[in-house]
Design an enzyme around this catalytic site. Structure first.
Site, PDB file in Angstrom:
ATOM      1  N   SER A 220      52.720   8.378  27.163  1.00 36.89           N
ATOM      2  CA  SER A 220      52.453   8.002  25.772  1.00 36.89           C
ATOM      3  C   SER A 220      51.358   6.950  25.724  1.00 36.89           C
ATOM      4  O   SER A 220      51.183   6.185  26.688  1.00 36.89           O
ATOM      5  CB  SER A 220      53.733   7.422  25.162  1.00 36.89           C
TER       6      SER A 220
ATOM      7  N   TYR B  57      60.260   1.208  24.832  1.00 37.38           N
ATOM      8  CA  TYR B  57      59.766   2.560  25.151  1.00 37.38           C
ATOM      9  C   TYR B  57      58.467   2.469  25.951  1.00 37.38           C
ATOM     10  O   TYR B  57      58.295   3.154  26.966  1.00 37.38           O
ATOM     11  CB  TYR B  57      59.553   3.298  23.834  1.00 37.38           C
TER      12      TYR B  57
HETATM   13  N1  LIG Z   1      56.340  13.005  19.406  1.00 35.73           N
HETATM   14  C1  LIG Z   1      55.378  12.157  19.709  1.00 35.73           C
HETATM   15  O1  LIG Z   1      54.617  11.732  18.823  1.00 35.73           O
HETATM   16  C2  LIG Z   1      55.163  11.740  21.150  1.00 35.73           C
HETATM   17  C3  LIG Z   1      54.060  10.915  21.427  1.00 35.73           C
HETATM   18  C4  LIG Z   1      53.854  10.501  22.736  1.00 35.73           C
HETATM   19  C5  LIG Z   1      54.714  10.926  23.748  1.00 35.73           C
HETATM   20  N2  LIG Z   1      55.781  11.722  23.454  1.00 35.73           N
HETATM   21  C6  LIG Z   1      56.647  12.151  24.571  1.00 35.73           C
HETATM   22  O2  LIG Z   1      56.750  13.567  24.560  1.00 35.73           O
HETATM   23  C7  LIG Z   1      57.996  13.973  25.147  1.00 35.73           C
HETATM   24  C8  LIG Z   1      58.705  14.914  24.191  1.00 35.73           C
HETATM   25  O3  LIG Z   1      58.990  14.181  22.997  1.00 35.73           O
HETATM   26  P1  LIG Z   1      59.334  14.895  21.609  1.00 35.73           P
HETATM   27  O4  LIG Z   1      58.556  14.162  20.580  1.00 35.73           O
HETATM   28  O5  LIG Z   1      59.237  16.366  21.738  1.00 35.73           O
HETATM   29  O6  LIG Z   1      60.860  14.424  21.475  1.00 35.73           O
HETATM   30  P2  LIG Z   1      62.139  15.142  20.819  1.00 35.73           P
HETATM   31  O7  LIG Z   1      61.755  15.994  19.697  1.00 35.73           O
HETATM   32  O8  LIG Z   1      63.107  14.040  20.623  1.00 35.73           O
HETATM   33  O9  LIG Z   1      62.626  16.098  22.013  1.00 35.73           O
HETATM   34  C9  LIG Z   1      63.076  15.513  23.207  1.00 35.73           C
HETATM   35  C10 LIG Z   1      63.623  16.608  24.108  1.00 35.73           C
HETATM   36  O10 LIG Z   1      64.175  15.977  25.274  1.00 35.73           O
HETATM   37  C11 LIG Z   1      65.555  16.327  25.365  1.00 35.73           C
HETATM   38  N3  LIG Z   1      66.267  15.200  25.941  1.00 35.73           N
HETATM   39  C12 LIG Z   1      66.320  13.935  25.471  1.00 35.73           C
HETATM   40  N4  LIG Z   1      67.108  13.191  26.257  1.00 35.73           N
HETATM   41  C13 LIG Z   1      67.549  14.004  27.250  1.00 35.73           C
HETATM   42  C14 LIG Z   1      68.388  13.832  28.348  1.00 35.73           C
HETATM   43  N5  LIG Z   1      68.955  12.646  28.617  1.00 35.73           N
HETATM   44  N6  LIG Z   1      68.631  14.881  29.176  1.00 35.73           N
HETATM   45  C15 LIG Z   1      68.079  16.084  28.917  1.00 35.73           C
HETATM   46  N7  LIG Z   1      67.263  16.322  27.886  1.00 35.73           N
HETATM   47  C16 LIG Z   1      67.021  15.286  27.051  1.00 35.73           C
HETATM   48  C17 LIG Z   1      65.985  16.687  23.951  1.00 35.73           C
HETATM   49  O11 LIG Z   1      67.054  17.583  23.914  1.00 35.73           O
HETATM   50  P3  LIG Z   1      68.592  17.141  23.726  1.00 35.73           P
HETATM   51  O12 LIG Z   1      68.658  16.124  22.630  1.00 35.73           O
HETATM   52  O13 LIG Z   1      69.256  18.449  23.422  1.00 35.73           O
HETATM   53  O14 LIG Z   1      69.011  16.592  25.041  1.00 35.73           O
HETATM   54  C18 LIG Z   1      64.724  17.401  23.459  1.00 35.73           C
HETATM   55  O15 LIG Z   1      64.705  18.726  23.939  1.00 35.73           O
HETATM   56  C19 LIG Z   1      58.769  12.674  25.412  1.00 35.73           C
HETATM   57  O16 LIG Z   1      58.645  12.308  26.769  1.00 35.73           O
HETATM   58  C20 LIG Z   1      58.088  11.659  24.513  1.00 35.73           C
HETATM   59  O17 LIG Z   1      58.246  10.360  24.988  1.00 35.73           O
HETATM   60  C21 LIG Z   1      56.016  12.142  22.189  1.00 35.73           C
END
Ligand SMILES: NC(=O)c1ccc[n+]([C@@H]2O[C@H](COP(=O)([O-])OP(=O)(O)OC[C@H]3O[C@@H](n4cnc5c(N)ncnc54)[C@H](OP(=O)(O)O)[C@@H]3O)[C@@H](O)[C@H]2O)c1
Length: 232
Positions: free
Chosen positions: A138, A151
């Site tokens: 990130s 975070y």
């Molecule tokens: N969205 C943004 O703007 C953004 C920006 C920068 C970086 N990121 C990074 O991108 C990645 C994906 O984020 P996202 O925005 O897609 O988040 P999200 O919508 O919250 O999805 C997160 C995914 O990870 C799974 N997960 C969370 N905790 C887990 C655990 N303990 N064990 C197994 N699975 C787990 C969730 O499924 P369950 O809840 O079913 O476990 C879900 O499938 C992350 O690493 C995040 O830090 C996101």
């Protein structure tokens, strides 16, 4: 068939990446804690002709990580590990002065310890194939956004672990990549009550990741925005 293991593929970026890599011909192993959501993601991939094994569980659980390894062994090969599962930590985002230590520890467990531990488990499968590890990080790892200290510190730790892994494993590719702001549940938790409908959908950055993986770019830190194929 190239095989990829993607954590956190039940929704958000992980789900979009899984669908995108299935279209590129990867067989997939995916996880997430919500079994119903994970199954829905797997069904969508299968309906489009993809090959996917879905194993629900928590990446912080050593037993679940062992099950993921067994699935990769059963597949007979592993070419790519995508450590995508992540957590925002406390929401609304507290200042570091007020950050509850247990929530900080939990964020580090999911965002740092689990991906390193899963990588350790899968390196013996990745090394013979000259495989790749893609860690999703990130901009909060490198920018001082107020409220993002918990975070961001965890993502910074994941970035430096990736950096060292790249030096220690020259036969692999190790990428740590900032996907940019995306319209996902995590982003909504970071901005509770705010309208995030102007944020790009996770599917929009999949071509950037496909380029990184298919062109086997050198190990290092990337931003998805800089990897997007040029629009002609
Ligand atoms: N969205 C943004 O703007 C953004 C920006 C920068 C970086 N990121 C990074 O991108 C990645 C994906 O984020 P996202 O925005 O897609 O988040 P999200 O919508 O919250 O999805 C997160 C995914 O990870 C799974 N997960 C969370 N905790 C887990 C655990 N303990 N064990 C197994 N699975 C787990 C969730 O499924 P369950 O809840 O079913 O476990 C879900 O499938 C992350 O690493 C995040 O830090 C996101």
């Amino acid at each position: 068939m190239n095989t990829a293991l993607i954590t956190g593929a039940s929704r958000g970026l992980g789900r979009a990446l899984a669908a995108g890599l299935a279209r590129e011909g990867f067989a997939l192993i995916i996880d997430g804690r919500d079994a119903a959501a994970l199954d829905a993601a797997a069904q969508q991939i299968r309906a489009a002709g993809g090959d996917v094994t879905a194993i629900s569980g928590d990446v912080t659980d050593p037993g679940h990580r062992a099950a993921l390894r067994r699935a990769a062994e059963a597949a007979g090969r592993l070419d790519l590990l995508v450590n995508n599962a992540g957590t925002l930590g406390a929401s609304p985002l507290p200042a570091l002065a007020d950050y509850p230590a247990d929530e900080l520890r939990a964020a580090f467990e999911v965002n740092v310890i689990a991906p390193i531990a899963l990588t350790q488990l899968l390196l013996p499968l990745l090394r013979p194939r000259g495989g790749a590890v893609l860690n999703i990080t990130s901009d909060a790892a490198v920018e001082a956004y107020t409220g993002w200290g918990g975070y961001g510190a965890a993502k910074a730790a994941l970035e430096q672990a990736s950096n060292v892994l790249a030096a220690e494993e020259p036969g692999l590719r190790v990428w740590w990549t900032d996907p940019g702001d995306l319209r996902t549940d995590m982003h909504q938790r970071a901005f509770p009550g705010q309208d995030i409908s102007d944020q790009p959908r996770p599917e929009s950055v999949v071509p950037a990741f496909v380029r990184l993986i298919s062109q086997r770019l050198p190990s290092g830190r990337y931003r998805a925005a800089h990897l997007m194929p040029a629009v002609s």
